[in-house]
Design an enzyme around this catalytic site. Structure first.
Site, PDB file in Angstrom:
ATOM      1  N   ASP A  16      -1.186 -21.045  10.912  1.00 29.40           N
ATOM      2  CA  ASP A  16      -2.062 -21.978  11.625  1.00 29.40           C
ATOM      3  C   ASP A  16      -2.018 -21.635  13.108  1.00 29.40           C
ATOM      4  O   ASP A  16      -1.125 -20.911  13.576  1.00 29.40           O
ATOM      5  CB  ASP A  16      -1.614 -23.430  11.398  1.00 29.40           C
ATOM      6  CG  ASP A  16      -2.574 -24.434  12.008  1.00 29.40           C
ATOM      7  OD1 ASP A  16      -3.724 -24.513  11.535  1.00 29.40           O
ATOM      8  OD2 ASP A  16      -2.199 -25.125  12.970  1.00 29.40           O
ATOM      9  N   GLY A  49     -10.445 -23.541  18.842  1.00 29.92           N
ATOM     10  CA  GLY A  49     -11.810 -24.053  18.922  1.00 29.92           C
ATOM     11  C   GLY A  49     -12.643 -23.471  20.047  1.00 29.92           C
ATOM     12  O   GLY A  49     -13.866 -23.392  19.952  1.00 29.92           O
ATOM     13  N   CYS A  80      -5.912 -23.190   8.424  1.00 29.55           N
ATOM     14  CA  CYS A  80      -6.689 -23.497   9.622  1.00 29.55           C
ATOM     15  C   CYS A  80      -8.149 -23.219   9.303  1.00 29.55           C
ATOM     16  O   CYS A  80      -8.509 -22.093   8.957  1.00 29.55           O
ATOM     17  CB  CYS A  80      -6.220 -22.629  10.787  1.00 29.55           C
ATOM     18  SG  CYS A  80      -7.241 -22.762  12.280  1.00 29.55           S
ATOM     19  N   ASN A  81      -8.986 -24.247   9.385  1.00 33.47           N
ATOM     20  CA  ASN A  81     -10.402 -24.085   9.078  1.00 33.47           C
ATOM     21  C   ASN A  81     -11.066 -23.047   9.966  1.00 33.47           C
ATOM     22  O   ASN A  81     -11.798 -22.178   9.484  1.00 33.47           O
ATOM     23  CB  ASN A  81     -11.128 -25.424   9.251  1.00 33.47           C
ATOM     24  CG  ASN A  81     -10.793 -26.431   8.180  1.00 33.47           C
ATOM     25  OD1 ASN A  81     -11.471 -26.542   7.169  1.00 33.47           O
ATOM     26  ND2 ASN A  81      -9.723 -27.184   8.404  1.00 33.47           N
ATOM     27  N   THR A  82     -10.815 -23.124  11.268  1.00 33.98           N
ATOM     28  CA  THR A  82     -11.455 -22.187  12.185  1.00 33.98           C
ATOM     29  C   THR A  82     -11.031 -20.757  11.895  1.00 33.98           C
ATOM     30  O   THR A  82     -11.860 -19.845  11.829  1.00 33.98           O
ATOM     31  CB  THR A  82     -11.133 -22.559  13.647  1.00 33.98           C
ATOM     32  OG1 THR A  82     -11.645 -23.867  13.928  1.00 33.98           O
ATOM     33  CG2 THR A  82     -11.759 -21.560  14.611  1.00 33.98           C
ATOM     34  N   CYS A 195      -9.907 -30.147  10.167  1.00 32.46           N
ATOM     35  CA  CYS A 195      -8.861 -29.441  10.909  1.00 32.46           C
ATOM     36  C   CYS A 195      -7.531 -29.929  10.356  1.00 32.46           C
ATOM     37  O   CYS A 195      -7.334 -31.152  10.205  1.00 32.46           O
ATOM     38  CB  CYS A 195      -8.958 -29.729  12.410  1.00 32.46           C
ATOM     39  SG  CYS A 195      -7.571 -29.075  13.387  1.00 32.46           S
TER      40      CYS A 195
END
Length: 268
Positions: A16, A49, A80-82, A195
């Site tokens: 992450d 982000g 981690c989505n991003t 997130c």
């Protein structure tokens, strides 16, 4: 994908940008008590982000070149989505012998559960603007009204909150307020936590929400997917070695080390 062949001594790597992946680690440990875990926090790059997409993708791929060589994990969870929406496909192409379990906004289950047809996705600005996220909406939630809310501050707030630092209600309320949409008799009934940092603030969100909603946390589903890919050993105990936390920025501060210790992680 079939179950992997993996040495039980190989760790499961959870990655992450900061401490958000601990929400996934917590669930993964419940399902895989016999496994050793390596938690990697790219605190030197936090928060993700605000990164340009190409620069972030290159950074993550370079980091994994070293991580895979040094630690030989059984499987990698990109918690981690991003990170996953930016670099997941490239990681799989660059390291075809490694299995990556990704994290994407839980838009499909939200669309399946909503009764009002109004769903909000609370994520980082990077996740909100990705084509990947919009493709998920088009594929699985085209019949819903989906509100995308990109918060530039919540990840930092969650990091502060979980370390025991004060986070003001007014500041949190301002970040989550756009998630709540009412149109006539229909109003938002599900908020997707896009997130992995945000579940740490879930109780605060519930307290400050203008009306009750289902805050959808994907951590358990991610852990279940990882569990399904690794062989089960019902008779195995957790290895004697400690689970380890590794920070790309070097030695973290005292509050972070204390947090890692509370999760049973030894800081490398």
């Amino acid at each position: 994908m079939s179950e992997l062949t993996a040495d039980p001594d190989q760790p499961v790597l959870v990655f992450d940008s900061g401490i958000g992946g601990l929400t996934v680690l917590r669930e993964a440990r419940v399902l895989m008590p016999e496994r050793r875990f390596l938690y990697v926090a790219d605190d030197a790059g936090f928060p993700y982000g605000g990164w340009a997409e190409g620069a972030l993708r290159d950074r993550i791929v370079r980091l994994f070149a070293d991580l895979l060589h040094e630690h030989a994990p059984a499987l990698c969870v990109i918690a981690c989505n991003t990170a996953f929406t930016v670099a997941g496909a490239v990681l799989r192409a660059a390291y075809p012998d490694m299995t990556f379990v990704g994290t994407v906004p839980a838009i499909k289950p939200a669309a399946e559960r909503t009764r009002s047809g109004r769903v909000s996705v609370l994520a980082t600005p990077g996740t909100v603007r990705r084509d990947y996220t919009r493709d998920l909406i088009q594929s699985f939630a085209s019949q819903c009204h989906v509100t995308l809310v990109g918060s530039p501050r919540l990840a930092r707030m969650a990091e502060a909150y979980v370390r025991g630092l004060p986070v003001g209600d007014e500041a949190v309320s301002a970040e989550i307020a756009p998630c709540f949409v009412a149109d006539g008799g229909a109003r938002t009934d599900i908020v997707v936590l896009g997130c992995t940092h945000y579940p740490f603030l879930a109780n605060v969100f519930r307290r400050l929400a203008p009306w009750p909603v289902d805050w959808l946390d994907p951590a358990e589903a991610i852990a279940r997917r990882a569990r399904s890919l690794l062989p089960r050993r019902a008779d195995a105990l957790h290895p004697e070695e400690d689970d380890v936390a590794l920070f790309t920025g070097g030695c973290p501060d005292f509050a972070t080390r204390r947090l890692m210790n509370s999760f049973g992680l030894k800081v490398a």
